[in-house]
Motif scaffolding. Structure first.
Motif, PDB file in Angstrom:
ATOM      1  N   GLU A 381       7.231  -5.068 -15.034  1.00  0.00           N
ATOM      2  CA  GLU A 381       8.684  -5.209 -15.061  1.00  0.00           C
ATOM      3  C   GLU A 381       9.090  -6.351 -15.993  1.00  0.00           C
ATOM      4  OE1 GLU A 381      12.226  -3.533 -12.966  1.00  0.00           O
ATOM      5  OE2 GLU A 381      10.089  -3.022 -12.905  1.00  0.00           O
ATOM      6  N   ARG A 383      12.017  -8.927 -16.672  1.00  0.00           N
ATOM      7  CA  ARG A 383      13.111  -9.466 -15.868  1.00  0.00           C
ATOM      8  C   ARG A 383      13.839 -10.592 -16.602  1.00  0.00           C
ATOM      9  NH1 ARG A 383       8.832  -8.544 -12.364  1.00  0.00           N
ATOM     10  NH2 ARG A 383       9.291  -7.220 -10.546  1.00  0.00           N
ATOM     11  N   SER A 395      16.719  -6.181 -14.942  1.00  0.00           N
ATOM     12  CA  SER A 395      15.306  -5.894 -15.162  1.00  0.00           C
ATOM     13  C   SER A 395      15.143  -4.463 -15.648  1.00  0.00           C
ATOM     14  CB  SER A 395      14.496  -6.115 -13.877  1.00  0.00           C
ATOM     15  OG  SER A 395      14.873  -5.177 -12.875  1.00  0.00           O
ATOM     16  N   ASN A 397      11.784  -1.460 -16.035  1.00  0.00           N
ATOM     17  CA  ASN A 397      10.374  -1.125 -15.841  1.00  0.00           C
ATOM     18  C   ASN A 397       9.795  -0.606 -17.154  1.00  0.00           C
ATOM     19  OD1 ASN A 397       7.865  -0.419 -14.946  1.00  0.00           O
ATOM     20  ND2 ASN A 397       8.554   0.922 -13.306  1.00  0.00           N
TER      21      ASN A 397
END
Length: 472
Positions: A381, A383, A395, A397
């Motif tokens: 991830e 962020r 955030s 992925n």
């Protein structure tokens, strides 16, 4: 003593007529006599002849981290590195860091105002200049292979999926360790890349290899794991380069004048990260120790802090108001700028948590309370954190291990280097974190990233022992 047949056995350390327990002196004498004619005897009560210096090899945390990123043997590559560059000894001595205390290091002041070590100690590091005009495109067979092993030798020119041009260069003996920080670009466009026990200096504007700093005790020796470099960082003005090793040593170099300026107080474990706050240097170790060092002071160690987890990233904010430290346990600590005092009482003002180690980390240059972090292979991830609120603002992925992270200030991008499955370099628009480009060319994980001062080029170094230049 009796064997299974009931017969008496002789102890190998007693004589035939000895019926009492052997004394320590006799035991020691016979061990020494046996050792002269045979191989080393395992486990004896003998004391060593020198003081044992603590190192990363004796720490269980370090052993665990090394298993995460097992290094490969690079002796052939290291020999090729040493054989393709001309040795030019640096004039001046360098002390062995672990043998020197801050009070005993004799120093003078260089023309730039930095302290320099004198010749009172054994010379350990040398500057070696690169051979100019050494390329020969007509080479064949083993000569071509030797050419490909040379640092920053052009291997090929490639084109990414988005049509971005890229140049692929050699980076032999680059350590495949997720937790190292081995690449940095100065404000003057000078690239520093650590390969084994040497740091190579390459001019990103002229594409010329300037030379390298050799930290091995003896020139031309075989590659040794304990001598390898674990982190490096340019000073903000581009005048000084700090180098940290797996033995906990920290050296400060004036690259322009090819001079080792000072050997700073050492950590007792692997030096994982550096960050500058004007003329103050902060370093973090794998045991969680943060040292604040002023190279100009008679006693360079001016402050310290300790966290429970091992440090794998460290960075001062653009305004020098806060220091961020990323841990191997997924904690991101924010410290204030009050660093004075050698005490363990310093505590972070904010702590944030992510599921994997905080190795890829960087402050936003234009929003000074924001910081970006990248997750490892268990997380993936990307962020953005508000360090004042201690919360994650946004955030995305990436579905990939994030090994490295940089900000491209003039482009308003976040640049990330990835591992499995595609080993890409990606750029993300801020603050939406929408994917801007995917740069493909590495065959293994992209461990390190750097950008030139104009933010027009991305430099990446991967576990495939290749160095790429991408046009941003």
């Amino acid at each position: 003593m009796r064997n299974s047949a009931g017969k008496r056995r002789h102890c190998p350390f007693t004589g035939p007529n000895d019926t009492h327990q052997v004394s320590y002196k006799r035991f020691r004498r016979r061990i020494i006599q046996r050792g002269r004619g045979q191989g080393p005897t395992a486990s004896t009560p003998l004391t060593t002849g020198c003081q044992c210096v603590p190192s990363f090899e004796f720490n269980t945390v370090c052993q665990r981290l090394e298993l995460d990123s097992p290094p490969r043997s690079r002796e052939p590559a290291q020999r090729a590195l040493q054989g393709n560059l001309q040795a030019t000894p640096w004039v001046g001595g360098v002390s062995d860091c672990e043998a020197v205390t801050p009070h005993s290091t004799p120093c003078t002041v260089s023309a730039q105002g930095w302290p320099t070590t004198e010749n009172a100690y054994e010379q350990r590091s040398v500057w070696r200049a690169a051979i100019q005009g050494h390329d020969n495109t007509q080479q064949a067979g083993s000569d071509k292979r030797r050419h490909s092993l040379r640092p920053f030798a052009v291997l090929e020119k490639v084109c990414s999926l988005q049509g971005k041009s890229a140049v692929k260069l050699g980076a032999p003996a680059l350590l495949n360790d997720y937790y190292t920080n081995l690449l940095d670009c100065s404000c003057n466009g000078m690239i520093a890349l650590a390969l084994g026990s040497s740091v190579y200096i390459w001019n990103s504007e002229t594409h010329a290899l300037v030379g390298y700093l050799d930290l091995s005790p003896n020139p031309g020796q075989l590659y040794q794991q304990t001598q390898s470099i674990s982190s490096l960082c340019w000073s903000r003005d581009g005048r000084a380069l700090c180098i940290g090793t797996r033995q906990g040593q920290t050296q400060l170099w004036d690259v322009e004048h090819k001079q080792n300026m000072i050997c700073l107080p050492s950590h007792l474990s692997v030096v994982r990260a550096f960050s500058w706050k004007q003329d103050l240097l902060s370093s973090g170790s794998i045991l969680g120790c943060i040292h604040h060092l002023d190279p100009r002071a008679p006693t360079p160690l001016v402050g310290a802090a300790v966290q429970e987890e091992g440090i794998c990233s460290l960075q001062w904010s653009p305004g020098d108001d806060w220091l961020a430290s990323g841990s191997t346990d997924g904690l991101l600590h924010i410290w204030n700028n009050d660093i004075a005092g050698l005490t363990k009482s310093h505590q972070p003002i904010t702590t944030m948590k992510q599921p994997s180690s905080v190795k890829a980390m960087g402050w936003c240059p234009w929003q000074r309370k924001m910081i970006a972090t990248g997750g490892g292979w268990k997380d993936g991830e990307l962020r953005i954190w508000d360090t004042q609120m201690g919360t994650c603002v946004t955030s995305v992925n990436t579905n990939s291990q994030i090994c490295s992270l940089r900000w491209a200030e003039k482009k308003r991008y976040v640049v990330t280097g990835h591992g499995l499955p595609h080993h890409q370099v990606r750029t993300w628009e801020f603050p939406s974190l929408s994917l801007s480009s995917q740069l493909t060319g590495h065959s293994h994980r992209v461990l390190h990233l750097a950008l030139n001062p104009e933010c027009t080029q991305i430099f990446s170094a991967g576990a495939d022992q290749c160095f790429h230049i991408w046009d941003l």
